[in-house]
Design an enzyme around this catalytic site. Structure first.
Site, PDB file in Angstrom:
ATOM      1  N   LYS A 187       7.143 -41.463  16.671  1.00  0.00           N
ATOM      2  CA  LYS A 187       8.517 -41.623  16.179  1.00  0.00           C
ATOM      3  C   LYS A 187       8.948 -43.084  16.248  1.00  0.00           C
ATOM      4  CE  LYS A 187       9.750 -36.902  17.282  1.00  0.00           C
ATOM      5  NZ  LYS A 187      10.097 -36.044  18.427  1.00  0.00           N
ATOM      6  N   GLN A 215      13.065 -36.874  24.349  1.00  0.00           N
ATOM      7  CA  GLN A 215      11.873 -36.091  24.001  1.00  0.00           C
ATOM      8  C   GLN A 215      11.789 -34.869  24.912  1.00  0.00           C
ATOM      9  OE1 GLN A 215       9.613 -36.699  21.431  1.00  0.00           O
ATOM     10  NE2 GLN A 215       8.828 -34.686  21.984  1.00  0.00           N
ATOM     11  N   ASP A 241      19.256 -35.006  17.307  1.00  0.00           N
ATOM     12  CA  ASP A 241      18.649 -33.674  17.191  1.00  0.00           C
ATOM     13  C   ASP A 241      19.633 -32.666  16.604  1.00  0.00           C
ATOM     14  OD1 ASP A 241      15.968 -33.592  17.884  1.00  0.00           O
ATOM     15  OD2 ASP A 241      16.392 -33.678  20.032  1.00  0.00           O
TER      16      ASP A 241
END
Ligand SMILES: NC(=O)c1ccc[n+]([C@@H]2O[C@H](COP(=O)([O-])OP(=O)(O)OC[C@H]3O[C@@H](n4cnc5c(N)ncnc54)[C@H](OP(=O)(O)O)[C@@H]3O)[C@@H](O)[C@H]2O)c1
Length: 296
Positions: free
Chosen positions: A62, A106, A129
């Site tokens: 990412k 994460q 998210d």
């Protein structure tokens, strides 16, 4: 090209996520470039707790992608022994930093830490998210805000491949917070790429195949390998495989491969919903930066 539901015995058309993700990411890159031209460097911060190899690998991918798109990506790596308070302190620092527009923690995080409590600390506007309770509330109310990535990616995937959703019968197997529940809210919204009749089934519905067999669009969101079999699929239906379980690096999808013999269109075993999920993360991040500078 549009996909219609019609009985078929031919192999299903594949609905790959990669071209969808590429289109979204090229739009993100343009938006990042426009922000940079205006003197704003969008920043997506990442937080890794512990030394899990797979998680460290996902974060590296990412970060690399963030750099390619033009994001700054400040990173904090906390040791596996970090306390809940340590994690909250990192998030509070990012909240207070006006130069950081999005924050990604994460997951999974080590078992002694509570992810939901940490998420609560994060500024909802920096939640890339789209899983913060405030953002779930915004989704439920149809208010603007970061959308949960996997559901938003599925809507984009269906739209990209010309699968009509409006007015059609969508059945989602699973009511989890990451996928089934927010997807149901999203696809029931009054928009041309949603607007569906949505049914959600789960372990409380013993005879769930009765529902999935009538679905024009069936989304598997259970996380039970092979749970969706051809006899659960209406001939010609569109089948989206969202649920997966990992055994080590082995990916075990909810949708049995043989469903392709019955479905009219189906996401591939690998490279379906995954790439669109990641693309939506970056879309949320650039939108957070746009909002922060009054462009959103
Ligand atoms: N591809 C991607 O990029 C991506 C991203 C995010 C998540 N996912 C995957 O999406 C899946 C769902 O995640 P989640 O967090 O939303 O859900 P979750 O919390 O794991 O919940 C799973 C749901 O499936 C239902 N279910 C499980 N076994 C069932 C069975 N035998 N019969 C009927 N229903 C059953 C459960 O019913 P009950 O509620 O009754 O227990 C629950 O609603 C996971 O596999 C996850 O790995 C994929």
């Amino acid at each position: 090209m549009s996909v219609s539901v019609s009985p078929t015995t031919a192999a299903a058309r594949l609905l790959p996520g990669k071209p969808v993700a590429e289109k979204i990411l090229s739009e993100v890159a343009e938006q990042v470039a426009a922000l940079r031209a205006a003197g704003v460097t969008p920043a997506l911060a990442t937080v890794l707790v512990g030394d899990d190899d797979a998680s460290a690998g996902y974060i590296r991918i990412k970060q690399r992608q963030a750099a390619e798109l033009g994001f700054a990506s400040p990173h904090v790596h906390l040791p596996a022994s970090a306390s809940q308070r340590d994690l909250h302190r990192v998030l509070a620092d990012f909240n207070a930093d006006a130069g950081v527009h999005g924050v990604l923690v994460q997951h999974p995080i080590p078992g002694h830490l509570d992810y939901d409590r940490a998420l609560d600390v994060l500024d909802p506007d920096k939640d890339v998210d789209g899983m913060h309770p405030v953002n779930m509330g915004r989704l439920a109310l149809g208010l603007p805000g970061p959308l949960p990535c996997t559901p938003a990616g599925i809507e984009a995937l269906l739209a990209y491949h010309g699968v009509p959703v409006s007015g059609r019968e969508v059945v989602i197997l699973g009511r989890g917070a990451t996928l089934g529940r927010p997807l149901a809210m999203l696809l029931a919204q009054k928009r041309p790429t949603a607007n569906a009749a949505v049914t959600v089934v789960h372990t409380g519905v013993a005879d769930w195949p009765r529902y999935t067999r009538r679905a024009e669009i069936l989304v598997a969101a259970a996380g039970v390998p092979g749970i969706v079999r051809p006899e659960h699929v209406r001939p010609g239906a569109v089948v989206v495989g969202g649920g997966v379980r990992y055994e080590g690096r082995r990916l075990l999808p909810d949708v049995d491969e043989s469903c392709a013999e019955v479905a009219g269109a189906i996401t591939p075993r690998v490279g379906g919903v995954g790439p669109t999920t990641v693309a939506m993360l970056f879309r949320n991040a650039v939108r957070a930066a746009q909002r922060a500078v009054g462009q959103g």
